[in-house]
Design a protein around this motif. Structure first.
Motif, PDB file in Angstrom:
ATOM      1  N   ASN A 233       0.990  -1.108   0.153  1.00 28.59           N
ATOM      2  CA  ASN A 233      -0.005   0.031   0.235  1.00 28.59           C
ATOM      3  C   ASN A 233       0.963   1.267  -0.061  1.00 28.59           C
ATOM      4  O   ASN A 233       1.976   1.344   0.434  1.00 28.59           O
ATOM      5  CB  ASN A 233      -0.941   0.049   1.214  1.00 28.59           C
TER       6      ASN A 233
ATOM      7  N   VAL B 201     -13.837  -4.790   1.139  1.00 28.68           N
ATOM      8  CA  VAL B 201     -13.538  -3.783   2.117  1.00 28.68           C
ATOM      9  C   VAL B 201     -14.729  -3.000   2.841  1.00 28.68           C
ATOM     10  O   VAL B 201     -15.424  -2.451   2.126  1.00 28.68           O
ATOM     11  CB  VAL B 201     -12.539  -2.864   1.260  1.00 28.68           C
TER      12      VAL B 201
ATOM     13  N   THR C 129      -6.907   2.078   5.363  1.00 29.16           N
ATOM     14  CA  THR C 129      -7.235   2.854   6.576  1.00 29.16           C
ATOM     15  C   THR C 129      -6.394   4.290   6.680  1.00 29.16           C
ATOM     16  O   THR C 129      -6.950   5.173   6.950  1.00 29.16           O
ATOM     17  CB  THR C 129      -6.847   2.009   7.806  1.00 29.16           C
TER      18      THR C 129
ATOM     19  N   CYS D  43       0.766  -5.269   2.650  1.00 30.45           N
ATOM     20  CA  CYS D  43      -0.749  -5.654   2.021  1.00 30.45           C
ATOM     21  C   CYS D  43      -1.164  -7.169   2.326  1.00 30.45           C
ATOM     22  O   CYS D  43      -0.179  -8.185   2.129  1.00 30.45           O
ATOM     23  CB  CYS D  43      -0.669  -5.380   0.653  1.00 30.45           C
ATOM     24  N   SER D  44      -2.361  -7.184   2.455  1.00 28.59           N
ATOM     25  CA  SER D  44      -3.049  -8.844   2.709  1.00 28.59           C
ATOM     26  C   SER D  44      -2.514  -9.660   1.703  1.00 28.59           C
ATOM     27  O   SER D  44      -2.938 -10.682   1.804  1.00 28.59           O
ATOM     28  CB  SER D  44      -4.295  -8.617   3.172  1.00 28.59           C
TER      29      SER D  44
ATOM     30  N   TRP E  93      -9.818  -8.628   8.518  1.00 32.93           N
ATOM     31  CA  TRP E  93      -8.604  -8.258   8.666  1.00 32.93           C
ATOM     32  C   TRP E  93      -8.479  -6.670   8.550  1.00 32.93           C
ATOM     33  O   TRP E  93      -9.117  -6.226   7.679  1.00 32.93           O
ATOM     34  CB  TRP E  93      -7.637  -9.008   7.828  1.00 32.93           C
TER      35      TRP E  93
ATOM     36  N   PRO F 145      -3.449  -1.989  10.945  1.00 34.65           N
ATOM     37  CA  PRO F 145      -3.722  -1.373   9.568  1.00 34.65           C
ATOM     38  C   PRO F 145      -2.529  -0.851   8.669  1.00 34.65           C
ATOM     39  O   PRO F 145      -2.769  -0.648   7.590  1.00 34.65           O
ATOM     40  CB  PRO F 145      -4.833  -0.677   9.851  1.00 34.65           C
TER      41      PRO F 145
ATOM     42  N   VAL G 162     -11.526  -2.518   7.177  1.00 39.28           N
ATOM     43  CA  VAL G 162     -10.973  -3.867   7.060  1.00 39.28           C
ATOM     44  C   VAL G 162     -11.343  -4.758   5.627  1.00 39.28           C
ATOM     45  O   VAL G 162     -12.116  -4.126   5.149  1.00 39.28           O
ATOM     46  CB  VAL G 162     -11.704  -4.672   8.266  1.00 39.28           C
ATOM     47  N   THR G 163     -10.613  -5.751   5.450  1.00 34.76           N
ATOM     48  CA  THR G 163     -11.080  -6.851   4.644  1.00 34.76           C
ATOM     49  C   THR G 163     -11.769  -7.964   5.085  1.00 34.76           C
ATOM     50  O   THR G 163     -11.530  -8.406   6.112  1.00 34.76           O
ATOM     51  CB  THR G 163      -9.977  -7.227   3.591  1.00 34.76           C
TER      52      THR G 163
ATOM     53  N   SER H 263      -6.664  -1.929  -4.171  1.00 35.42           N
ATOM     54  CA  SER H 263      -6.329  -3.165  -4.587  1.00 35.42           C
ATOM     55  C   SER H 263      -5.313  -3.004  -5.858  1.00 35.42           C
ATOM     56  O   SER H 263      -5.186  -3.916  -6.910  1.00 35.42           O
ATOM     57  CB  SER H 263      -7.622  -4.027  -5.226  1.00 35.42           C
TER      58      SER H 263
ATOM     59  N   HIS I 239      -0.328  -6.852   8.014  1.00 38.25           N
ATOM     60  CA  HIS I 239      -1.852  -6.941   8.715  1.00 38.25           C
ATOM     61  C   HIS I 239      -1.962  -8.186   9.622  1.00 38.25           C
ATOM     62  O   HIS I 239      -2.898  -8.003  10.650  1.00 38.25           O
ATOM     63  CB  HIS I 239      -2.878  -6.926   7.910  1.00 38.25           C
TER      64      HIS I 239
ATOM     65  N   CYS J 158      -6.888  -3.464   7.320  1.00 38.64           N
ATOM     66  CA  CYS J 158      -6.753  -3.159   6.107  1.00 38.64           C
ATOM     67  C   CYS J 158      -6.096  -1.819   5.599  1.00 38.64           C
ATOM     68  O   CYS J 158      -5.913  -0.875   6.233  1.00 38.64           O
ATOM     69  CB  CYS J 158      -8.243  -3.025   5.083  1.00 38.64           C
TER      70      CYS J 158
END
Length: 265
Positions: A38, A146, A231, A120-121, A226, A60, A165-166, A250, A189, A228
């Motif tokens: 991110n 999201v 945030t 990043c997740s 989770w 986050p 959050v995701t 994304s 995260h 994100c």
């Protein structure tokens, strides 16, 4: 939204495609095995409080790199990397208001801008898939839904706001396994912040943040949430810096770091 028909052979190949303008879509699964970041870019006068905000909200906002003022490079993330051109799509905020989307921020670049790269997740999603856990939205070329929550982040200077959050749905046994796996990735995260009833954290699953992602929860599944990396966008909108540039949802920066390098034992 453009989605990858096939993964690129390397992070550099992906960044070159983004830099040339030939790829401008989502980056999930774009280069398997590599960390994506991110991005939040701020003037130097607004950077120290944002750094403190990240430190106080590491779930986050897990910071993995920070540039020198005016330097578009992030050497720790990639030798051939230019933050002005290597993110598929950027969002520009002025005085806290989203004003435009662009695929190149060279015209916005200034000598006082500092880039923050946050985990990043997408990194832990690879670990989830490697463990055989289903992520249907990826099979459909989409991303996790999201949501804005009622969980407040810890303020730092002018930066404050709710956690985003995701959401990923799992049957109970898979949810337990997902918690175990993602706990090993605190720099992207980490473990979930909530599992189960969305209303307990102020979420209506039909109302996604900027309509991003898939909010489908199947029969017998639990929604798992989770923290994100979007945030900081909420915090920026409250802080109202004169200029802030982020990634579009994304659409991440693909780095040369291996996902495995961010995992704990």
């Amino acid at each position: 939204m453009q989605t990858p028909a096939a993964a690129f052979s390397s992070p550099l190949a992906a960044r070159q495609a983004v830099r040339s303008g030939s790829y401008t879509g989502y980056t999930a699964a774009l280069v398997p095995g590599y960390v994506q970041a991110n991005i939040c870019i701020l003037p130097k006068d607004w950077a120290s409080d944002f750094l403190l905000y990240c430190q106080r909200n590491s779930r986050p906002c897990p910071l993995i790199a920070c540039s020198d003022p005016g330097d578009p490079r992030l050497p720790s993330l990639g030798a051939d990397l230019d933050i002005r051109t290597d993110v598929p799509r950027y969002h520009v905020f002025r005085n806290g208001v989203f004003t435009e989307e662009t695929t190149d921020i060279s015209a916005y670049w200034r000598d006082d801008l500092i880039t923050f790269a946050l985990g990043c997740s997408f990194s832990f999603e690879e670990a989830l898939r490697d463990a055989g856990l289903p992520l249907r939205y990826l099979d459909l070329g989409r991303v996790a839904g999201v949501y804005e929550t009622t969980i407040e982040t810890a303020a730092a200077g002018p930066y404050a706001g709710p956690m985003l959050v995701t959401m990923r749905p799992f049957v109970a046994a898979d949810a337990i396994r997902a918690i175990q796996i993602t706990s090993r990735f605190p720099n992207v995260h980490g473990a979930p912040v909530h599992i189960g009833d969305p209303a307990l954290i102020g979420i209506d699953l039909s109302k996604r943040y900027r309509d991003v992602g898939d909010g489908t929860v199947g029969r017998g599944e639990l929604p798992v949430f989770w923290a994100c990396g979007l945030t900081p966008q909420m915090a920026v909108m409250r802080a109202k810096p004169p200029l802030c540039i982020t990634h579009a949802p994304s659409c991440m920066l693909v780095t040369d770091l291996r996902n495995s390098s961010l995992a704990t034992l």
